[in-house]
Design a protein around this motif. Structure first.
Motif, PDB file in Angstrom:
ATOM      1  N   LEU A 277      17.153   7.903 -50.242  1.00 43.31           N
ATOM      2  CA  LEU A 277      17.246   6.631 -49.530  1.00 43.31           C
ATOM      3  C   LEU A 277      18.697   6.193 -49.440  1.00 43.31           C
ATOM      4  CD1 LEU A 277      14.419   4.753 -51.492  1.00 43.31           C
ATOM      5  CD2 LEU A 277      14.201   5.870 -49.267  1.00 43.31           C
ATOM      6  N   TRP A 278      19.096   5.686 -48.297  1.00 42.72           N
ATOM      7  CA  TRP A 278      20.407   5.073 -48.134  1.00 42.72           C
ATOM      8  C   TRP A 278      20.290   4.044 -47.031  1.00 42.72           C
ATOM      9  CZ3 TRP A 278      19.038   9.640 -46.027  1.00 42.72           C
ATOM     10  CH2 TRP A 278      19.330   9.876 -44.692  1.00 42.72           C
TER      11      TRP A 278
ATOM     12  N   ARG B 262      15.820   7.330 -44.728  1.00 40.60           N
ATOM     13  CA  ARG B 262      15.211   8.194 -45.732  1.00 40.60           C
ATOM     14  C   ARG B 262      15.144   9.615 -45.225  1.00 40.60           C
ATOM     15  NH1 ARG B 262      10.690   4.779 -47.094  1.00 40.60           N
ATOM     16  NH2 ARG B 262      11.806   3.184 -45.998  1.00 40.60           N
ATOM     17  N   LYS B 263      15.248  10.526 -46.156  1.00 39.07           N
ATOM     18  CA  LYS B 263      15.162  11.950 -45.835  1.00 39.07           C
ATOM     19  C   LYS B 263      14.362  12.604 -46.948  1.00 39.07           C
ATOM     20  CE  LYS B 263      16.641  15.973 -44.097  1.00 39.07           C
ATOM     21  NZ  LYS B 263      15.834  16.624 -43.151  1.00 39.07           N
ATOM     22  N   ASP B 264      13.299  13.310 -46.563  1.00 43.63           N
ATOM     23  CA  ASP B 264      12.505  14.053 -47.534  1.00 43.63           C
ATOM     24  C   ASP B 264      13.137  15.415 -47.758  1.00 43.63           C
ATOM     25  OD1 ASP B 264      10.571  12.051 -47.845  1.00 43.63           O
ATOM     26  OD2 ASP B 264       9.512  12.708 -46.046  1.00 43.63           O
ATOM     27  N   ILE B 265      13.294  15.784 -49.021  1.00 47.02           N
ATOM     28  CA  ILE B 265      13.911  17.063 -49.372  1.00 47.02           C
ATOM     29  C   ILE B 265      13.114  17.717 -50.490  1.00 47.02           C
ATOM     30  CG2 ILE B 265      16.231  16.313 -48.698  1.00 47.02           C
ATOM     31  CD1 ILE B 265      16.831  16.079 -51.730  1.00 47.02           C
TER      32      ILE B 265
ATOM     33  N   VAL C 189      25.192  12.108 -48.564  1.00 45.39           N
ATOM     34  CA  VAL C 189      23.835  12.400 -48.072  1.00 45.39           C
ATOM     35  C   VAL C 189      23.821  13.716 -47.310  1.00 45.39           C
ATOM     36  CG1 VAL C 189      22.018  11.617 -46.485  1.00 45.39           C
ATOM     37  CG2 VAL C 189      23.102   9.995 -48.064  1.00 45.39           C
ATOM     38  N   ARG C 190      24.834  13.961 -46.484  1.00 48.46           N
ATOM     39  CA  ARG C 190      24.898  15.229 -45.743  1.00 48.46           C
ATOM     40  C   ARG C 190      24.938  16.415 -46.702  1.00 48.46           C
ATOM     41  NH1 ARG C 190      28.332  12.555 -42.328  1.00 48.46           N
ATOM     42  NH2 ARG C 190      30.148  13.324 -43.417  1.00 48.46           N
ATOM     43  N   GLN C 191      25.758  16.331 -47.727  1.00 46.23           N
ATOM     44  CA  GLN C 191      25.860  17.448 -48.667  1.00 46.23           C
ATOM     45  C   GLN C 191      24.588  17.603 -49.491  1.00 46.23           C
ATOM     46  OE1 GLN C 191      29.339  17.886 -51.103  1.00 46.23           O
ATOM     47  NE2 GLN C 191      30.704  17.167 -49.485  1.00 46.23           N
ATOM     48  N   PHE C 192      24.026  16.508 -49.948  1.00 45.08           N
ATOM     49  CA  PHE C 192      22.849  16.587 -50.807  1.00 45.08           C
ATOM     50  C   PHE C 192      21.625  17.075 -50.036  1.00 45.08           C
ATOM     51  CE2 PHE C 192      19.247  14.890 -53.242  1.00 45.08           C
ATOM     52  CZ  PHE C 192      19.539  15.438 -54.488  1.00 45.08           C
TER      53      PHE C 192
END
Length: 161
Positions: free
Chosen positions: A141-142, A109-112, A155-158
């Motif tokens: 989430l991935w 998960r990454k918070d953005i 995910v890297r781009q987003f």
């Protein structure tokens, strides 16, 4: 003589039909073999519960489609609980949900923070805009070790890293 014309004509039609069906069967088997050898890249499935994420996702998928035209890209929009459920059962490679959402299971998960931007129709004549233009905190989430090769690139781009 007439007794032989009808059965002879029927036999000729049966033999011709058998020949045509056999040729079609060989052709279809050849096509099936080629498709199974190629395997094909599975589609990249993105699910989101956030309208404000859609323009960014579409821009990234358009960019990825230009580099990987052999891949099909699917973007699904729905209620947060449905997005999480679909993600958890493997129906989505990436899920974009609110920062407060909880996901069971092991997921990266990454918070953005998303700054709302309009989405334009193909010809640019219609813009879709959200009323709320304030930046929104979201969670991406991935699954770690995801089978789809393009998940990490998306995910890297987003997420901007």
């Amino acid at each position: 003589m007439e007794d032989f014309v009808l059965p002879g004509g029927f036999a000729a039609i049966v033999i011709l039909g058998y020949f045509v069906v056999a040729r079609v069967d060989l052709f279809l088997e050849k096509v099936r073999r080629q498709n199974s050898e190629q395997g094909g890249t599975p589609p990249l499935n993105i699910a989101t519960s956030s309208f404000n994420a859609i323009p960014s996702v579409i821009n990234i998928l358009n960019d990825m489609e230009a580099r990987h035209p052999d891949v099909q890209y699917n973007l699904c929009f729905g209620p947060e609980q449905e997005v999480i459920r679909v993600f958890e059962v493997g129906g989505a490679d990436v899920a974009i949900v609110s920062a407060q959402a909880e996901s069971r299971g092991s997921a990266q998960r990454k918070d953005i923070t998303i700054d709302p931007q309009p989405a334009f129709m193909a010809d640019g004549s219609v813009a879709l805009k959200a009323f709320d233009q304030a930046p929104q905190d979201k969670k991406v989430l991935w699954k770690d070790g995801n089978a789809h090769v393009l998940t990490a690139e998306f995910v890297r781009q987003f997420c901007g890293y």
